[in-house]
Design a protein around this motif. Structure first.
Motif, PDB file in Angstrom:
ATOM      1  N   ALA A 155      -4.009  -2.510   8.070  1.00  0.00           N
ATOM      2  CA  ALA A 155      -3.071  -3.421   7.403  1.00  0.00           C
ATOM      3  C   ALA A 155      -3.430  -3.597   5.931  1.00  0.00           C
ATOM      4  O   ALA A 155      -2.543  -3.625   5.063  1.00  0.00           O
ATOM      5  N   ALA A 156      -4.726  -3.714   5.637  1.00  0.00           N
ATOM      6  CA  ALA A 156      -5.161  -3.883   4.249  1.00  0.00           C
ATOM      7  C   ALA A 156      -4.819  -2.659   3.413  1.00  0.00           C
ATOM      8  O   ALA A 156      -4.370  -2.778   2.264  1.00  0.00           O
ATOM      9  N   ASP A 157      -5.030  -1.475   3.979  1.00  0.00           N
ATOM     10  CA  ASP A 157      -4.677  -0.237   3.265  1.00  0.00           C
ATOM     11  C   ASP A 157      -3.191  -0.220   2.924  1.00  0.00           C
ATOM     12  O   ASP A 157      -2.785   0.119   1.804  1.00  0.00           O
ATOM     13  N   GLN A 158      -2.386  -0.571   3.910  1.00  0.00           N
ATOM     14  CA  GLN A 158      -0.936  -0.543   3.702  1.00  0.00           C
ATOM     15  C   GLN A 158      -0.494  -1.608   2.703  1.00  0.00           C
ATOM     16  O   GLN A 158       0.441  -1.392   1.919  1.00  0.00           O
ATOM     17  N   MET A 159      -1.170  -2.750   2.716  1.00  0.00           N
ATOM     18  CA  MET A 159      -0.865  -3.785   1.731  1.00  0.00           C
ATOM     19  C   MET A 159      -1.126  -3.263   0.319  1.00  0.00           C
ATOM     20  O   MET A 159      -0.296  -3.427  -0.592  1.00  0.00           O
ATOM     21  N   ALA A 160      -2.274  -2.635   0.132  1.00  0.00           N
ATOM     22  CA  ALA A 160      -2.616  -2.103  -1.188  1.00  0.00           C
ATOM     23  C   ALA A 160      -1.614  -1.036  -1.627  1.00  0.00           C
ATOM     24  O   ALA A 160      -1.123  -1.049  -2.765  1.00  0.00           O
ATOM     25  N   LEU A 161      -1.306  -0.110  -0.725  1.00  0.00           N
ATOM     26  CA  LEU A 161      -0.372   0.967  -1.069  1.00  0.00           C
ATOM     27  C   LEU A 161       1.040   0.438  -1.317  1.00  0.00           C
ATOM     28  O   LEU A 161       1.779   0.985  -2.138  1.00  0.00           O
ATOM     29  N   SER A 162       1.415  -0.637  -0.635  1.00  0.00           N
ATOM     30  CA  SER A 162       2.754  -1.197  -0.832  1.00  0.00           C
ATOM     31  C   SER A 162       2.932  -1.719  -2.249  1.00  0.00           C
ATOM     32  O   SER A 162       4.046  -1.688  -2.798  1.00  0.00           O
ATOM     33  N   PHE A 163       1.850  -2.203  -2.873  1.00  0.00           N
ATOM     34  CA  PHE A 163       1.955  -2.688  -4.244  1.00  0.00           C
ATOM     35  C   PHE A 163       2.111  -1.536  -5.229  1.00  0.00           C
ATOM     36  O   PHE A 163       2.679  -1.706  -6.308  1.00  0.00           O
ATOM     37  N   ASN A 164       1.627  -0.365  -4.860  1.00  0.00           N
ATOM     38  CA  ASN A 164       1.889   0.808  -5.688  1.00  0.00           C
ATOM     39  C   ASN A 164       3.348   1.214  -5.587  1.00  0.00           C
ATOM     40  O   ASN A 164       4.010   1.499  -6.603  1.00  0.00           O
ATOM     41  N   LYS A 165       3.868   1.204  -4.375  1.00  0.00           N
ATOM     42  CA  LYS A 165       5.251   1.629  -4.159  1.00  0.00           C
ATOM     43  C   LYS A 165       6.256   0.587  -4.649  1.00  0.00           C
ATOM     44  O   LYS A 165       7.302   0.926  -5.204  1.00  0.00           O
ATOM     45  N   SER A 166       5.938  -0.682  -4.446  1.00  0.00           N
ATOM     46  CA  SER A 166       6.888  -1.744  -4.786  1.00  0.00           C
ATOM     47  C   SER A 166       6.862  -2.136  -6.256  1.00  0.00           C
ATOM     48  O   SER A 166       7.907  -2.449  -6.835  1.00  0.00           O
ATOM     49  N   PHE A 167       5.665  -2.134  -6.844  1.00  0.00           N
ATOM     50  CA  PHE A 167       5.509  -2.668  -8.193  1.00  0.00           C
ATOM     51  C   PHE A 167       4.881  -1.687  -9.162  1.00  0.00           C
ATOM     52  O   PHE A 167       4.552  -2.055 -10.292  1.00  0.00           O
ATOM     53  N   ASP A 168       4.689  -0.459  -8.718  1.00  0.00           N
ATOM     54  CA  ASP A 168       4.081   0.576  -9.557  1.00  0.00           C
ATOM     55  C   ASP A 168       2.680   0.196 -10.017  1.00  0.00           C
ATOM     56  O   ASP A 168       2.227   0.610 -11.086  1.00  0.00           O
ATOM     57  N   LEU A 169       1.986  -0.607  -9.218  1.00  0.00           N
ATOM     58  CA  LEU A 169       0.604  -0.952  -9.526  1.00  0.00           C
ATOM     59  C   LEU A 169      -0.267   0.288  -9.297  1.00  0.00           C
ATOM     60  O   LEU A 169      -0.161   0.940  -8.259  1.00  0.00           O
TER      61      LEU A 169
END
Length: 333
Positions: A155-169
């Protein structure tokens, strides 16, 4: 160097080695350590005075978003290693893993987004793969939550990756396989074996000895973190850091006993056994992606590299001053 790097979990095993190497390499480092009333900085307390004088230490709690954001101010990069990692402890206290591993990761990436940080390196684990469905395990292998710990790390991995996909972090996920070396907790199998033998016990207690692992010496893991941090090609990627060498727990114990020149007898300790469906039977890293994207390769790879890493680990643990910090006669959950 112009970059200021925050290392969360800097007081732990891998975090202390990473912090030390970053400072020796000339980076400006802020070490985020777990607040406690003893003013202990964990393993950072054992570093040389020349390293410690360069430390910018922030005491806090990864579960607190306000403290996390305060620690990240003025930093350009964050290497997020803060986590609860003991699998047996996750069986009876899973709620703390949700708060620390998932919410803690959210706190880091949310603050990084608000502060406009240049890079977030989030730490995963090979445990997210569960028992290998094929080997060697590449980054496309299915994820299997075989323990509450591994489920929270997925879940933590997916949370981190979601911020790359959602916010271009600019987030990269580093996925180390079983790291070992000096300062590791006795909850891990290699310190457990070495500690018992170093304390004079020739009949040692272990859990299952048939599972295989891809052990990665801590110096290689640290080099992997720095490579991921510095590579623009790592953004949005999950990258295995492993030795590409598979060895069973039983054979690992035999190699350690040989290097320590002692006879070995293994007793199965029931309390050290995982539930049958929770045991990860096989881990073996495919590290080609790290080589291709980062130019990273293990220095301690293969059987001879493993023996060399074990020798350095044994030398550290058998120093009486270091061994005295471990309770070798007590099961470390």
């Amino acid at each position: 160097m112009k970059n200021k790097v925050l290392v969360t979990g800097a007081d732990g095993f891998i975090g202390s080695h990473l912090t030390e190497e970053l400072i020796r390499s000339g980076y400006d480092v802020r070490a985020f350590v777990y607040y406690n009333s003893f003013n202990s900085w964990g393993w950072l307390d054992t570093l040389s005075s020349e390293v410690k004088k360069e430390l910018d230490v922030f005491t806090g709690d990864i579960r607190d978003p306000y403290g996390v954001k305060e620690a990240m101010k003025d930093c350009t990069h964050v290497l997020n290693l803060a986590a609860l990692i003991a699998i047996p402890y996750s069986y009876h206290s899973p709620d703390t893993y949700v708060d620390t591993n998932i919410k803690g990761t959210l706190n880091v990436v949310q603050a990084a987004r608000e502060l406009g940080m240049e890079k977030v390196v989030h730490t995963s684990t090979s445990e997210v793969y569960g028992t290998a469905q094929y080997v060697p395990i590449d980054e496309n292998h299915p994820l299997q939550g075989q323990s509450p710990y591994s489920a929270t790390k997925i879940a933590a991995d997916q949370m981190a990756l979601s911020f790359n996909k959602s916010f271009d972090l600019p987030v990269a996920v580093i996925r180390p396989f079983n790291t070992y070396g000096p300062r590791q907790s006795a909850r891990a199998v290699i310190p457990t074996i070495i500690g018992q033998l170093a304390a004079g016990q020739t009949s040692i207690k272990l859990g299952a000895v048939s599972p295989t692992r891809d052990f990665n010496y801590v110096k290689d893991t640290v080099n992997g973190f720095i490579s991921v941090m510095n590579s623009s090609r790592s953004v949005g990627e999950v990258i295995n850091i492993g030795s590409n060498y598979e060895v069973s727990i039983g054979e690992t114990a035999e190699i350690i006993a040989e290097l320590m020149n002692v006879d070995l007898h293994i007793e199965t300790d029931e309390q050290r056994l995982r539930p049958s469906k929770s045991e990860v039977e096989r881990l073996w890293a495919d590290n080609r992606k790290a080589k291709e994207l980062l130019g990273w390769e293990p220095i301690y790879g293969g059987k001879e590299g493993f023996r060399l890493g074990l020798k350095e680990t044994i030398d550290w643990f058998t120093n009486p001053q270091n061994l005295a910090t471990y309770k070798t006669d007590v099961y470390n959950i």
